[in-house]
Each structure stands twice: as structure tokens, then as C-alpha cells.
Design an enzyme around this catalytic site. Structure first.
Site, PDB file in Angstrom:
ATOM      1  N   LYS A 139     -63.276  -1.976 -51.386  1.00 33.97           N
ATOM      2  CA  LYS A 139     -61.936  -1.524 -51.022  1.00 33.97           C
ATOM      3  C   LYS A 139     -61.227  -2.730 -50.405  1.00 33.97           C
ATOM      4  O   LYS A 139     -61.445  -3.079 -49.245  1.00 33.97           O
ATOM      5  CB  LYS A 139     -62.001  -0.355 -50.035  1.00 33.97           C
ATOM      6  CG  LYS A 139     -60.639   0.244 -49.766  1.00 33.97           C
ATOM      7  CD  LYS A 139     -60.763   1.547 -49.001  1.00 33.97           C
ATOM      8  CE  LYS A 139     -59.437   2.268 -48.874  1.00 33.97           C
ATOM      9  NZ  LYS A 139     -58.338   1.470 -48.375  1.00 33.97           N
ATOM     10  N   ASP A 152     -58.660  -5.108 -48.735  1.00 31.85           N
ATOM     11  CA  ASP A 152     -57.717  -4.822 -47.653  1.00 31.85           C
ATOM     12  C   ASP A 152     -56.470  -5.675 -47.840  1.00 31.85           C
ATOM     13  O   ASP A 152     -56.355  -6.774 -47.314  1.00 31.85           O
ATOM     14  CB  ASP A 152     -58.393  -5.140 -46.312  1.00 31.85           C
ATOM     15  CG  ASP A 152     -57.640  -4.514 -45.167  1.00 31.85           C
ATOM     16  OD1 ASP A 152     -56.714  -3.730 -45.428  1.00 31.85           O
ATOM     17  OD2 ASP A 152     -57.984  -4.805 -44.011  1.00 31.85           O
ATOM     18  N   CYS A 199     -48.583 -31.808 -17.510  1.00 29.73           N
ATOM     19  CA  CYS A 199     -49.651 -30.810 -17.557  1.00 29.73           C
ATOM     20  C   CYS A 199     -50.764 -31.336 -18.470  1.00 29.73           C
ATOM     21  O   CYS A 199     -50.554 -31.536 -19.669  1.00 29.73           O
ATOM     22  CB  CYS A 199     -49.040 -29.506 -18.080  1.00 29.73           C
ATOM     23  SG  CYS A 199     -50.211 -28.179 -18.252  1.00 29.73           S
ATOM     24  N   CYS A 229     -51.555 -27.083 -13.929  1.00 30.71           N
ATOM     25  CA  CYS A 229     -50.702 -28.002 -13.172  1.00 30.71           C
ATOM     26  C   CYS A 229     -49.843 -27.284 -12.132  1.00 30.71           C
ATOM     27  O   CYS A 229     -49.011 -27.896 -11.477  1.00 30.71           O
ATOM     28  CB  CYS A 229     -49.810 -28.796 -14.132  1.00 30.71           C
ATOM     29  SG  CYS A 229     -48.547 -27.769 -14.890  1.00 30.71           S
ATOM     30  N   CYS A 245     -45.789 -23.010 -20.024  1.00 32.35           N
ATOM     31  CA  CYS A 245     -45.705 -23.939 -18.908  1.00 32.35           C
ATOM     32  C   CYS A 245     -44.685 -24.999 -19.322  1.00 32.35           C
ATOM     33  O   CYS A 245     -44.879 -25.689 -20.318  1.00 32.35           O
ATOM     34  CB  CYS A 245     -47.065 -24.589 -18.652  1.00 32.35           C
ATOM     35  SG  CYS A 245     -46.920 -26.034 -17.589  1.00 32.35           S
ATOM     36  N   CYS A 267     -48.874 -22.206 -13.824  1.00 34.80           N
ATOM     37  CA  CYS A 267     -49.809 -22.796 -14.786  1.00 34.80           C
ATOM     38  C   CYS A 267     -51.163 -23.036 -14.133  1.00 34.80           C
ATOM     39  O   CYS A 267     -51.236 -23.638 -13.059  1.00 34.80           O
ATOM     40  CB  CYS A 267     -49.235 -24.113 -15.315  1.00 34.80           C
ATOM     41  SG  CYS A 267     -50.361 -24.955 -16.421  1.00 34.80           S
ATOM     42  N   GLU A 326     -66.925   0.277 -55.931  1.00 38.52           N
ATOM     43  CA  GLU A 326     -66.127  -0.958 -55.885  1.00 38.52           C
ATOM     44  C   GLU A 326     -65.825  -1.304 -54.449  1.00 38.52           C
ATOM     45  O   GLU A 326     -65.955  -0.468 -53.569  1.00 38.52           O
ATOM     46  CB  GLU A 326     -64.767  -0.726 -56.557  1.00 38.52           C
ATOM     47  CG  GLU A 326     -64.793  -0.690 -58.026  1.00 38.52           C
ATOM     48  CD  GLU A 326     -63.416  -0.344 -58.602  1.00 38.52           C
ATOM     49  OE1 GLU A 326     -63.334  -0.298 -59.810  1.00 38.52           O
ATOM     50  OE2 GLU A 326     -62.461  -0.111 -57.833  1.00 38.52           O
ATOM     51  N   LYS A 333     -65.031   4.073 -45.392  1.00 38.76           N
ATOM     52  CA  LYS A 333     -64.479   2.950 -44.617  1.00 38.76           C
ATOM     53  C   LYS A 333     -65.495   2.438 -43.609  1.00 38.76           C
ATOM     54  O   LYS A 333     -66.185   3.236 -42.955  1.00 38.76           O
ATOM     55  CB  LYS A 333     -63.220   3.407 -43.878  1.00 38.76           C
ATOM     56  CG  LYS A 333     -62.109   3.856 -44.826  1.00 38.76           C
ATOM     57  CD  LYS A 333     -60.920   2.950 -44.792  1.00 38.76           C
ATOM     58  CE  LYS A 333     -60.007   3.255 -43.645  1.00 38.76           C
ATOM     59  NZ  LYS A 333     -58.799   2.446 -43.688  1.00 38.76           N
ATOM     60  N   TYR A 354     -57.834  -2.811 -60.058  1.00 37.34           N
ATOM     61  CA  TYR A 354     -58.769  -1.694 -59.962  1.00 37.34           C
ATOM     62  C   TYR A 354     -58.422  -0.472 -60.804  1.00 37.34           C
ATOM     63  O   TYR A 354     -59.081   0.554 -60.700  1.00 37.34           O
ATOM     64  CB  TYR A 354     -58.989  -1.283 -58.510  1.00 37.34           C
ATOM     65  CG  TYR A 354     -57.746  -0.916 -57.739  1.00 37.34           C
ATOM     66  CD1 TYR A 354     -56.961   0.167 -58.117  1.00 37.34           C
ATOM     67  CD2 TYR A 354     -57.369  -1.650 -56.617  1.00 37.34           C
ATOM     68  CE1 TYR A 354     -55.831   0.506 -57.408  1.00 37.34           C
ATOM     69  CE2 TYR A 354     -56.225  -1.311 -55.906  1.00 37.34           C
ATOM     70  CZ  TYR A 354     -55.460  -0.233 -56.301  1.00 37.34           C
ATOM     71  OH  TYR A 354     -54.339   0.097 -55.614  1.00 37.34           O
TER      72      TYR A 354
HETATM   73  S1  IVH Z   1     -58.262   3.209 -56.484  1.00 35.31           S
HETATM   74  C1  IVH Z   1     -55.247   7.100 -56.395  1.00 35.31           C
HETATM   75  N1  IVH Z   1     -59.711   1.150 -55.865  1.00 35.31           N
HETATM   76  O1  IVH Z   1     -56.682   1.662 -51.145  1.00 35.31           O
HETATM   77  C2  IVH Z   1     -55.496   5.822 -55.751  1.00 35.31           C
HETATM   78  N2  IVH Z   1     -57.852   1.653 -54.481  1.00 35.31           N
HETATM   79  O2  IVH Z   1     -55.736   4.691 -50.066  1.00 35.31           O
HETATM   80  C3  IVH Z   1     -56.473   5.050 -56.558  1.00 35.31           C
HETATM   81  N3  IVH Z   1     -57.524   0.045 -52.642  1.00 35.31           N
HETATM   82  O3  IVH Z   1     -53.377   1.970 -51.590  1.00 35.31           O
HETATM   83  C4  IVH Z   1     -56.777   3.822 -55.875  1.00 35.31           C
HETATM   84  N4  IVH Z   1     -59.241  -1.234 -53.119  1.00 35.31           N
HETATM   85  O4  IVH Z   1     -54.263   0.024 -52.870  1.00 35.31           O
HETATM   86  C5  IVH Z   1     -58.643   1.888 -55.535  1.00 35.31           C
HETATM   87  N5  IVH Z   1     -61.096  -0.673 -55.479  1.00 35.31           N
HETATM   88  C6  IVH Z   1     -60.034   0.064 -55.141  1.00 35.31           C
HETATM   89  C7  IVH Z   1     -59.217  -0.254 -54.036  1.00 35.31           C
HETATM   90  C8  IVH Z   1     -58.137   0.574 -53.729  1.00 35.31           C
HETATM   91  C9  IVH Z   1     -58.211  -1.047 -52.301  1.00 35.31           C
HETATM   92  C10 IVH Z   1     -56.332   0.553 -51.908  1.00 35.31           C
HETATM   93  C11 IVH Z   1     -55.226   1.020 -52.789  1.00 35.31           C
HETATM   94  C12 IVH Z   1     -54.630   2.235 -52.113  1.00 35.31           C
HETATM   95  C13 IVH Z   1     -55.564   2.493 -50.986  1.00 35.31           C
HETATM   96  C14 IVH Z   1     -56.054   3.922 -51.127  1.00 35.31           C
END
Ligand code: IVH
Length: 672
Positions: free
Chosen positions: A115, A117, A434, A413, A428, A410, A113, A316, A225
Site C-alpha cells: 500500500k 503512501d 552566536c 549566546c 537567535c 539563546c 500488494e 495498515k 495498481y
Molecule cells: S487499490 C477501490 N492498491 O490507497 C480502491 N490502492 O484507500 C482500489 N493505494 O486512495 C485501490 N496502494 O490510492 C490499491 N496497491 C494498492 C494501493 C492503493 C495505495 C491507495 C489508493 C487509495 C487508497 C485506498
């Protein structure tokens, strides 16, 4: 309508609206027009106002926000919210896979999946209705931000179908879509406010706001998720996610490869490689890939370490980074006079584009980096928008390189720069002399939300300024076709359009003229508030800081900025010129004919239905007589204006707070 009929109409409208919400926001496939949607919502709002006893905490009307939370309650999680173990190395993914293969029984299948942010959230549902949404907090307990989460339209408040567990929690990530984030920053720029640095922190800050109406306006989104329940519904993670989709949640789209079942390390690596480049085309930020064991039984077998599940790992992405040489530092001057230092770099290829410039933010940042011209610097594409300088390679520094000195004047000017307490940027102060500030102010003045002058764009502003024909906003109103026609690229038709546009702008109402002046911190909304409160520029110019902060929602920073602006003699001269040109500097008297101050300082809450007036008429009467309307009873409420069928909870609250309840006749007496 009988009470039963009202109740059932409210329920039907709610169901229908939630269905349309889902089609629009989750499926991106609306089946009715926005207008029709608004009509239904309005009907529901009216019914709820009249019959507050039937209001559901999960009503679609809650999506627009308006509830104020004083302090978020702390809530202990039913299941701890753990984190994931992280790695930046594909070798470590291989090692992880080898390790768990030895522990778990049977062949392993994985789910990959994105991740996301953003900010983790756990949302509880009981009998298909949202009951609580809690932040991660320290993993054991978080904060109850349910009111704010209800405004996120891709999160269902009532679930679809009937095959969901009667009591469960779903977890996911709330994020700021990049398009909404950019829009927010554009608005802030227009208002001369500091920009937000990145979508994740802004999402987190937004969710902690006390006014849910602001949260609703921000356009946050959420992907889910994980489903957590004591009842077993599915035997695997993938299956659960599909169920969540059926219940109305926004889930990753398998066809777009946002989620995939993988049999082995090669397929996992393919998924990672695909998103390492493809992530730049998403409308939200991801910082990696999460790999999970699919089968719940095997997940259980693998269990947890103290901090994270053994059955999952996060890969990551490294932020794209290169090193290059800092050739010089340039300084940009914005419309408000804010100075932004920019690094001029030896051109270098980074994540597919040639980078020549990078942001240095402000003087503090340069000092923190201890930057010197000629340094080898690390440049990173972080927030994926403007690259930034993150560090210096000190090993390669020329020991004779002089310490960097930030400018004191500046660059445009030569006026001495100022830095106000609490501001990170230098400014400025020469806003009337300016060039980039003058041009920027003129561009703002003519822009759509300000004077909306048709036939005049920023290129023409540049051209006219460079030709010495306009030195300030005031000069626009003296332009003639004889002056303009000889200029390059000016045809008769375009000159005519421009002059007509300028003439027509004289009809633009006062509140927009006030916004157009470009006073620092006076965005569209503040301008509206001030215009409506003071009704004329003369009155506003007379106001001191104390008078200004007495206006609802006007703080000291804004008040001081207004006073400072009008104290400046050149601004006074500009206003005089604009006045004689015929711009609108007051709200016409007929707009507030019959206004009084009989209800000044009083705050009203209207509840129930009335004989002599509609609720809107009453609201208008309150405002016309100087009073304030409010949606909910609080200690600040002066009176509750109650009609037939006032809600019992309002009455209870009024009794508790000792707020006087008055009738329509009492009210008429007050304004008579
Ligand atoms: S599963 C036990 N799936 O990443 C934790 N987490 O350090 C199970 N996050 O704070 C999390 N995308 O909020 C999972 N597809 C994803 C995610 C995800 C982002 C975040 C989550 C958590 C951090 C994990």
C-alpha cells in the site's frame, strides 16, 4: 529536409527517446550514455522549436516541464475513485476472508500488494497515448494535472506493444522516493528554508504546483495498481498488472515479493509479516498491505459497498511506538539561528534502534502536547527518519510538575530570541556572535557549492574556531602557516593545501560568493539571479525592497532579508574585509561588454527559423539588450520574433492576444 522527413525524424526520435527513458527509469538498465541521450533530446528540441506544427503533447521533451497551468480543470471520473476499507488487525483480515468466501462462487485466490503512501492518480490512454491524468479529488471528480504527470519519467506517455485496450484508465500512486525527498530537504536547509515534514504531503504539494518544470526537477515516481477498461483484456488483476508492465509501466516486482498471489490466510499473513519489517529497507514509504481478490469475475460478484470494494481490504501497519520518560528538553541552534527543541528521553528500544532523543519541532508543538518534564510520553517512528513525541500519558503525570516554559534566550549566546510573524520557529538574531551560527555559516561558506575551499572541512573549522583563530569568515583570509602548523593534526602538506584552497577561492565568481555569505533565503538560484541582475555587490547593497521585488522571481521575504542583511554594520565591515582580501564582488565588465537596455521591460517569444542568426544568437541578443525570453505566448509577451515556419497555433494565439509579430529585420532595427 522536407516536411515529411522532419515529421518522421521527430517521430523516430520520440520513439527512441521513450525507449531509452523506459530502460533507464523503469528497468534501471540504460543502453546509451547520458551524453548520447542528451544529444538526441537536443535534436528533438531543436526540430520541435523550428517546426512547432509537429509537436506532440506526449513528446519526450514534455518530461522536462515548463508549461504553466493557471488553474487545474475539474474532471469527473469515468469510474469513481473509491477508497479501501482499512484494518490494523490480522483477525479482521481473517473475518473478511471468511465473509467473502461465503459470497463468492468457487475457490478464491488473492493478490497481496504494497500500500504505497502517496497520492492516487488516474491516467487515461487513448490508442496508446496519454490523454489525461486526474487526481482523486472527492472520488467523483478530481483535478486535471496532466502537464505535471508528464514529467514523471516512469509513467509512459506512449505505450509499448499493441495489445492494450484502445481506451482505458490506469490507476496508481505517485510518491516521493525517500532519497529524492532527503535531497530536497538538504537543499532547503542550505538555503535556510523551512524543511518539508514528510514525503507524502510533499508529493501532493508538488503535483499541485503550477510550474511543471519544478515538478520535473523533483524526481517523483509512480507504481500502478489497477487497470480500468470497458474492453476485457485479462481475466484477473495479476494478469492485468503484468500486461501494464509490458506496456511500459513500472509495476511491482514479483521476484522481490512486492506482489504475490496467495491461496490462503497463512500466505497472506506471511506477506504482511515480511513487509512489516522489510518496509524499512524500501526507498519509498508504504503504510500497509492491500489484499485483493484476483479473479475479475469474482470481484464483480462481490461488488462494492457505498465507499469501497468488497473484494479488497487494506491492512495498515501501526507506526512503531513506545512510551518512555521525558528527562529534559535541549535546544539546537542551526546555521540560520533557527531554534529546534529536542526531547532527551530515557533510552528505549524502538523498531530495532535505541532512541534517546526525539524531535519536538517548535514551541507550538510543545504547547499543543502540553508537555512537562518527567512526563511519560509516546514516541513514534513516523516518517521513519527522526522519531517524534506524539502524546503524553496524562494518567502518569506528577500533579506537581510545573508547566513547561519555552526558552526566551539563546542557549548558546544568551541573546533574546525573536519569532517573526508567520514563522513557526524562534530565531537567535545574534548571527555574528552566536558560536553554532558562526561555525555553521563558515561551514556553509567553504562548502562545495559556495566557495569550495579545498583542504578545509568542518572539523578544521571547529578546531580553528575553538582555538580562537577564526571568529568570522573574514579571518580565514588572514591565516598563516606559522599559526596553523603548531596545531594538533596539522601537517605541513595539509596546511599548504588549506592555504592554497583559501587563495584559490578568491577567484570564485560573484554569484557563488553571494550565495556563500549565507544570507537567509538566498539559495544558489536566487544568488545567481541577484548577481546577474545587479552585476556588483555595491549595486545590490544600494537596492531597497522595492527595487529588489522588481527583479524576476524575487519576493518580499527575500527582498527584506537582503536589505536587513546589508543594513547591519557588522555585515558591512565583513564585506569590506572580504573585499580587501580580494574576493569577487562583481561580474567582470567583459562579461557584459556591449550590453544595452534598449529592450528593457520587453518580453520576446522566438518562433521559426531565421536567415541571419541562429535562435540561440537571437536569445542572447535579447538578453544582452535587457530584454527577456519566454517560451510561450501570453498576455505578457511584447513581441513574437517570427522566422520561417512559425507554428499556426502561435500565430493564432498572437492574433487573439493582439501581440505584434516582428521579423528578424525589424528586430535588428530595434537594437541597432
Ligand atoms: S487499490 C477501490 N492498491 O490507497 C480502491 N490502492 O484507500 C482500489 N493505494 O486512495 C485501490 N496502494 O490510492 C490499491 N496497491 C494498492 C494501493 C492503493 C495505495 C491507495 C489508493 C487509495 C487508497 C485506498
Amino acid at each position: 529536409m522536407t516536411a515529411e522527413e522532419v515529421k518522421s525524424r521527430i517521430e523516430n526520435l520520440s520513439r527512441e527517446l521513450e525507449q531509452h527513458n523506459h530502460s533507464y527509469y523503469v528497468l534501471s538498465d540504460p543502453t546509451i550514455s547520458d551524453f548520447e541521450f542528451d544529444q538526441l533530446l537536443k535534436e528533438l528540441e531543436q526540430l520541435e522549436e523550428q517546426f512547432p506544427a509537429f509537436v506532440d503533447a506526449n513528446s519526450p521533451t514534455k518530461r522536462v516541464g515548463g508549461d504553466i497551468t493557471k488553474k487545474f480543470a475539474a474532471v469527473v471520473h469515468d469510474f469513481p475513485m473509491m477508497s479501501l476499507s482499512n484494518t490494523y488487525s490480522k483477525d479482521e483480515i481473517v473475518e473478511w476472508e471468511n465473509r467473502i468466501r461465503k459470497i463468492a462462487d468457487g475457490k478464491l485466490e488473492y493478490v497481496c500488494e504494497l500500500k504505497y503512501d502517496g497520492v492516487a492518480i488516474g491516467i487515461k490512454y487513448v490508442d496508446g497515448a496519454m490523454t489525461r491524468a486526474v487526481t482523486r479529488g472527492d472520488g467523483t471528480k478530481g483535478e486535471d494535472i496532466t502537464n505535471n504527470v508528464r514529467t514523471i519519467r516512469t509513467i509512459p506517455m506512449k505505450l509499448k506493444g499493441n495489445n492494450y485496450p484502445s481506451d482505458f484508465e490506469i490507476r496508481g500512486e505517485i510518491f516521493y522516493p525517500l532519497a529524492s525527498f532527503q535531497k530536497l530537504n538538504e537543499q532547503r536547509e542550505e538555503a535556510g528554508e523551512a524543511l518539508f515534514a514528510n514525503p507524502r504531503n510533499t508529493a501532493s504539494g508538488t503535483l499541485k504546483m503550477q510550474d511543471s518544470a519544478i515538478v520535473a526537477s523533483r524526481g517523483l515516481d509512480c507504481y500502478l495498481y489497477g487497470v480500468y477498461s470497458k474492453e476485457t483484456l485479462a481475466s484477473s488483476h495479476f494478469e492485468s498488472v503484468q500486461y501494464a508492465g509490458e506496456w511500459g509501466f513500472k509495476i511491482p516486482i514479483a521476484e522481490r515479493k512486492m506482489i504475490a498471489k496467495c491461496e490462503n490466510i497463512d500466505q497472506i499473513t506471511d506477506f504482511i509479516n515480511h513487509w512489516d519489517t522489510e518496509r524499512h529497507n524500501l526507498d519509498f514509504e508504504i503504510d500497509g498491505i492491500v489484499i485483493k481478490v484476483n479473479n475479475y469475475r469474482q470481484q464483480e460478484e462481490l461488488g462494492f459497498t457505498a465507499k469501497s470494494p468488497r473484494w479488497a481490504i487494506a491492512y495498515k501497519f501501526k507506526a512503531a511506538e513506545v512510551t518512555t520518560v521525558l528527562e529534559s528538553v535541549a535546544y539546537q541552534v542551526g546555521r540560520t539561528g533557527a531554534i529546534t527543541p529536542v526531547a532527551n528521553l530515557k533510552p528505549v528500544l524502538l523498531a530495532g534502534t535505541t532512541v534517546k532523543r526525539a524531535s519536538l519541532h517548535n514551541a507550538d508543538q510543545i504547547e499543543k502536547l502540553d508537555l512537562r518534564i518527567g512526563d511519560h510520553v509516546y514516541v513514534e517512528k513516523g516518517g521513519e527518519i527522526i522519531p517524534k513525541v506524539t502524546a503524553v500519558n496524562l494518567a502518569k503525570r506528577d500533579p506537581n510538575a510545573p508547566v513547561f516554559k519555552y526558552i526566551t534566550h539563546c542557549p548558546e549566546c544568551e541573546t533574546a530570541l525573536v519569532r517573526n510573524e508567520g514563522d513557526v520557529k524562534h530565531y537567535c538574531p545574534n548571527d555574528l556572535g552566536c558560536p553554532p551560527q558562526i561555525k555553521g555559516k563558515m561551514e556553509h561558506f567553504i562548502s562545495r557549492k559556495a566557495m569550495d575551499i579545498e583542504g578545509l572541512g568542518s572539523e578544521t573549522i571547529d578546531q580553528l574556531y575553538d582555538a580562537g583563530m577564526i571568529k568570522s569568515i573574514g579571518d580565514l583570509y588572514d591565516l598563516t602557516s606559522e599559526q596553523l602548523l603548531p596545531l594538533e593534526r596539522m601537517a605541513e602538506k595539509s596546511v599548504e593545501n588549506m592555504l592554497t584552497g583559501i587563495q584559490e577561492s578568491k577567484l570564485v565568481p560573484f554569484e557563488r560568493v553571494l550565495f556563500a555569505l549565507g544570507i537567509r533565503y538566498i539559495g544558489e538560484t536566487v544568488a545567481k539571479k541577484l548577481a546577474r541582475y545587479f552585476k556588483s555587490l555595491d549595486k545590490l547593497m544600494e537596492a531597497d525592497v522595492e527595487t529588489l521585488v522588481a527583479v524576476d522571481e524575487i519576493g518580499e521575504r527575500i527582498a527584506e532579508s537582503v536589505v536587513e542583511y546589508f543594513q547591519n554594520e557588522e555585515h558591512q565591515l565583513l564585506i569590506d574585509r572580504l573585499k580587501s582580501a580580494g574576493l569577487q564582488f562583481e561580474i567582470p565588465a567583459e562579461q557584459f561588454a556591449g550590453n544595452t537596455e534598449k529592450l528593457k521591460g520587453l518580453s520576446f517569444v522566438i518562433s521559426g527559423v531565421f536567415e541571419g542568426h541562429s535562435r540561440d544568437e537571437l536569445k542572447e541578443l535579447i538578453e544582452k539588450n535587457g530584454g527577456k525570453n519566454s517560451g510561450s505566448v501570453s498576455s505578457k509577451t511584447s513581441y513574437i520574433l517570427a522566422g520561417e515556419g512559425m507554428g499556426p497555433s502561435k500565430r493564432e494565439k498572437a492574433d487573439k492576444l493582439g501581440v505584434t509579430i516582428i521579423s528578424e529585420t525589424d528586430f535588428e532595427g530595434m537594437i541597432d
